[in-house]
Motif scaffolding. Structure first.
Motif, mmCIF file in Angstrom:
data_model
loop_
_atom_site.group_PDB
_atom_site.id
_atom_site.type_symbol
_atom_site.label_atom_id
_atom_site.label_comp_id
_atom_site.label_asym_id
_atom_site.label_seq_id
_atom_site.Cartn_x
_atom_site.Cartn_y
_atom_site.Cartn_z
ATOM 1 N N VAL A 13 37.383 42.642 45.371
ATOM 2 C CA VAL A 13 38.900 42.452 45.357
ATOM 3 C C VAL A 13 39.249 41.345 46.602
ATOM 4 O O VAL A 13 38.479 41.865 47.923
ATOM 5 C CB VAL A 13 39.735 43.658 45.625
ATOM 6 C CG1 VAL A 13 41.136 43.357 46.071
ATOM 7 C CG2 VAL A 13 39.634 44.554 44.638
ATOM 8 N N ASP B 24 47.919 40.868 41.968
ATOM 9 C CA ASP B 24 49.193 41.363 42.124
ATOM 10 C C ASP B 24 49.516 42.517 41.144
ATOM 11 O O ASP B 24 50.051 42.401 40.223
ATOM 12 C CB ASP B 24 50.289 40.047 41.472
ATOM 13 C CG ASP B 24 51.932 40.249 41.555
ATOM 14 O OD1 ASP B 24 52.018 41.346 42.224
ATOM 15 O OD2 ASP B 24 52.550 39.393 41.163
ATOM 16 N N SER C 234 45.043 39.862 37.089
ATOM 17 C CA SER C 234 44.306 41.043 37.514
ATOM 18 C C SER C 234 44.963 42.311 36.925
ATOM 19 O O SER C 234 44.228 43.409 36.538
ATOM 20 C CB SER C 234 44.311 41.145 38.962
ATOM 21 O OG SER C 234 43.611 40.216 39.629
ATOM 22 N N THR D 182 41.593 39.628 49.212
ATOM 23 C CA THR D 182 42.892 40.057 50.151
ATOM 24 C C THR D 182 43.116 38.994 50.802
ATOM 25 O O THR D 182 42.269 38.373 51.338
ATOM 26 C CB THR D 182 42.564 41.318 50.500
ATOM 27 O OG1 THR D 182 42.068 41.385 51.664
ATOM 28 C CG2 THR D 182 42.437 42.424 49.394
ATOM 29 N N HIS E 120 43.095 36.107 38.270
ATOM 30 C CA HIS E 120 43.703 35.740 39.487
ATOM 31 C C HIS E 120 45.255 36.341 39.367
ATOM 32 O O HIS E 120 45.771 36.310 38.076
ATOM 33 C CB HIS E 120 43.809 34.390 39.584
ATOM 34 C CG HIS E 120 44.925 33.710 40.636
ATOM 35 N ND1 HIS E 120 45.563 32.768 40.257
ATOM 36 C CD2 HIS E 120 44.573 33.790 41.948
ATOM 37 C CE1 HIS E 120 46.053 32.505 41.534
ATOM 38 N NE2 HIS E 120 45.591 33.219 42.473
ATOM 39 N N SER E 121 45.516 36.907 40.551
ATOM 40 C CA SER E 121 47.174 37.156 40.380
ATOM 41 C C SER E 121 47.379 38.152 39.611
ATOM 42 O O SER E 121 46.832 39.323 39.319
ATOM 43 C CB SER E 121 47.806 35.828 40.407
ATOM 44 O OG SER E 121 49.150 36.198 40.861
ATOM 45 N N HIS F 173 47.910 31.375 47.887
ATOM 46 C CA HIS F 173 47.722 32.374 46.898
ATOM 47 C C HIS F 173 46.465 31.913 45.861
ATOM 48 O O HIS F 173 46.048 32.528 44.995
ATOM 49 C CB HIS F 173 48.913 32.364 45.868
ATOM 50 C CG HIS F 173 48.844 33.356 44.879
ATOM 51 N ND1 HIS F 173 48.773 34.725 45.217
ATOM 52 C CD2 HIS F 173 49.242 33.477 43.607
ATOM 53 C CE1 HIS F 173 49.092 35.305 44.278
ATOM 54 N NE2 HIS F 173 49.080 34.715 43.100
ATOM 55 N N ASP G 47 49.406 35.796 52.205
ATOM 56 C CA ASP G 47 49.645 35.408 50.883
ATOM 57 C C ASP G 47 51.112 35.483 50.455
ATOM 58 O O ASP G 47 51.646 36.326 50.229
ATOM 59 C CB ASP G 47 49.106 36.040 49.832
ATOM 60 C CG ASP G 47 48.920 35.660 48.435
ATOM 61 O OD1 ASP G 47 49.970 35.306 47.985
ATOM 62 O OD2 ASP G 47 48.118 35.648 47.757
ATOM 63 N N SER H 19 43.462 37.523 44.782
ATOM 64 C CA SER H 19 44.880 37.998 45.179
ATOM 65 C C SER H 19 45.354 38.601 43.908
ATOM 66 O O SER H 19 46.572 38.268 43.567
ATOM 67 C CB SER H 19 45.543 36.271 45.189
ATOM 68 O OG SER H 19 44.765 35.876 46.213
ATOM 69 N N GLY I 165 46.657 42.737 46.727
ATOM 70 C CA GLY I 165 45.924 41.454 47.180
ATOM 71 C C GLY I 165 46.377 41.259 48.475
ATOM 72 O O GLY I 165 45.976 40.352 49.018
#
Length: 393
Positions: A270, A248, A217, A272, A213-214, A322, A276, A246, A293
């Motif tokens: 992925v 980043d 990644s 998206t 996550h975020s 998010h 967000d 999501s 994301g």
């Protein structure tokens, strides 16, 4: 006022706004008092294995803090989920000193492994008991250790994953204002994550799934890139699903990472979303560079071996939009479908995908206003669930 000065003021405004809306991290994982709970008040118990390069702490009730450790550490935490739990929610006690398993997520016990070999041996036994399956969750920015553990438990529980659960926790400071610190911490964790994935392979895992996550990644893609450079990009065929929720990551950096990794045998997924707000802020901080994301051109990514799942219109309990992947009941169940060998998401067949999502909605008993708003773009097809039709490439 010059545009760059206006931009800086806007970023500061967003930081203040997001900081004001963010939930404080209680930081305490092990409560001083645990209230009794009947068996019928507990929906599930999850023994989560943990690999981390966070610094250990001696603070009461805490295990790991936000500092960086030179060497990884290993633990296992047992988390109970209350029977009153609702899919997509993370019911946390308002007072972390007192645990009430009948009402909230609760840490029942925690153990620290003496070293990697003990961790690997414990993993081997658990993985063997789960048919050789293992799932690694990597959390994102602004996440304290306790929150990472509870989020991992919620995802494993709600997705109904039938394998060994592993949390890889990198040293996020758990504070909104520490974005740069977290970014550097994420980079410092890539070697530890790479080694964790190799440990799972040595421990007998035949299928290793990864959900990041975020900012997690970024750690994930760097570790996978390093595996590719070493000549073992899929861990001898053990690496299965890779889901980036999501993410980043600067879009150009991601493209470079994927080119170095190569087109995967099984497309990376992925998730998206163009609304967000956390990624909007990240893009401003990064010089107005789009993040993976919230990237709008799905077709630009499919040639890299990526399936893009656009959830812009999907509802979320998160004001920042998010954490939709974990907080929207349809999405977290869809995640479970993808990770399940018995219910594999067949991305090449739009009729199968539409039918699976419709079944999920019926199984949940309500629509959540979301199933009809998911758009899946694969290397072969564009699937629009709003119409139930696909456009073959």
């Amino acid at each position: 006022m010059p545009f760059h000065k206006f931009q800086n003021l806007f970023v500061l405004f967003l930081v203040a706004l997001i900081a004001g809306c963010a939930n404080p991290h209680p930081s305490r994982l092990i409560a001083e008092t645990i209230a009794p709970a009947r068996a019928d008040q507990i929906a599930g118990t999850h023994g989560i294995f943990i690999a981390t390069n966070r610094m250990q702490t001696e603070k009461p009730g805490e295990i790991f803090a936000g500092g960086r450790a030179p060497d990884p550490a290993f633990a296992k935490v047992e988390i109970t989920v209350p029977a009153v739990h609702e899919t997509g929610k993370m019911e946390l006690a308002p007072n972390p000193r007192v645990a009430d398993p009948a009402r909230y997520f609760a840490a029942r016990r925690a153990i620290l492994f003496a070293g990697e070999s003990d961790f690997e041996n414990a993993l081997r036994d658990d993985i063997a008991a789960h048919n050789g399956r293992a799932l690694v969750f990597i959390h994102g920015y602004n996440t304290g250790f306790d929150e990472a553990v509870y989020r991992a438990a919620q995802i494993f529980h709600d997705s109904e994953y039938a394998g060994t659960p592993i949390l890889f926790s990198w040293p996020s400071a758990g504070r909104t204002i520490d974005y740069v610190y977290d970014s550097n911490s994420a980079t410092s964790a890539r070697d530890a994550l790479e080694e964790t994935l190799r440990t799972l392979a040595r421990a007998g895992a035949r299928r290793i799934d990864v959900v990041a996550h975020s900012m997690g990644s970024w750690v994930t893609m760097e570790a996978l890139r390093q595996l590719a450079i070493s000549g073992d990009r899929d861990l001898g065929g053990r690496l299965a699903d890779v889901v980036l929720a999501s993410p980043d990551i600067d879009i150009d950096v991601f493209k470079g990472q994927m080119r170095r990794y190569g087109v995967p045998e099984r497309p990376f997924a992925v998730l998206t979303s163009q609304n967000d707000r956390a990624l909007t802020l990240s893009g401003f901080i990064a010089g107005n560079q789009p993040r993976l994301g919230d990237y709008r051109n799905a077709d630009d990514l499919t040639g890299l071996g990526v399936t893009v799942i656009d959830v812009t219109k999907v509802s979320s309990g998160d004001w920042l939009n998010h954490t939709k992947f974990a907080e929207n009941p349809v999405l977290v169940r869809l995640l479970g479908e993808r990770l399940s060998s018995e219910g594999e998401l067949n991305e090449g067949n739009e009729d199968v995908v539409v039918g699976q999502v419709e079944n999920l909605v019926r199984g949940l008993g309500q629509t959540f206003g979301s199933a009809a708003d998911i758009v899946i773009t694969t290397p072969l097809t564009v699937i629009e669930l709003a119409t139930g039709q696909g456009r073959r490439r």
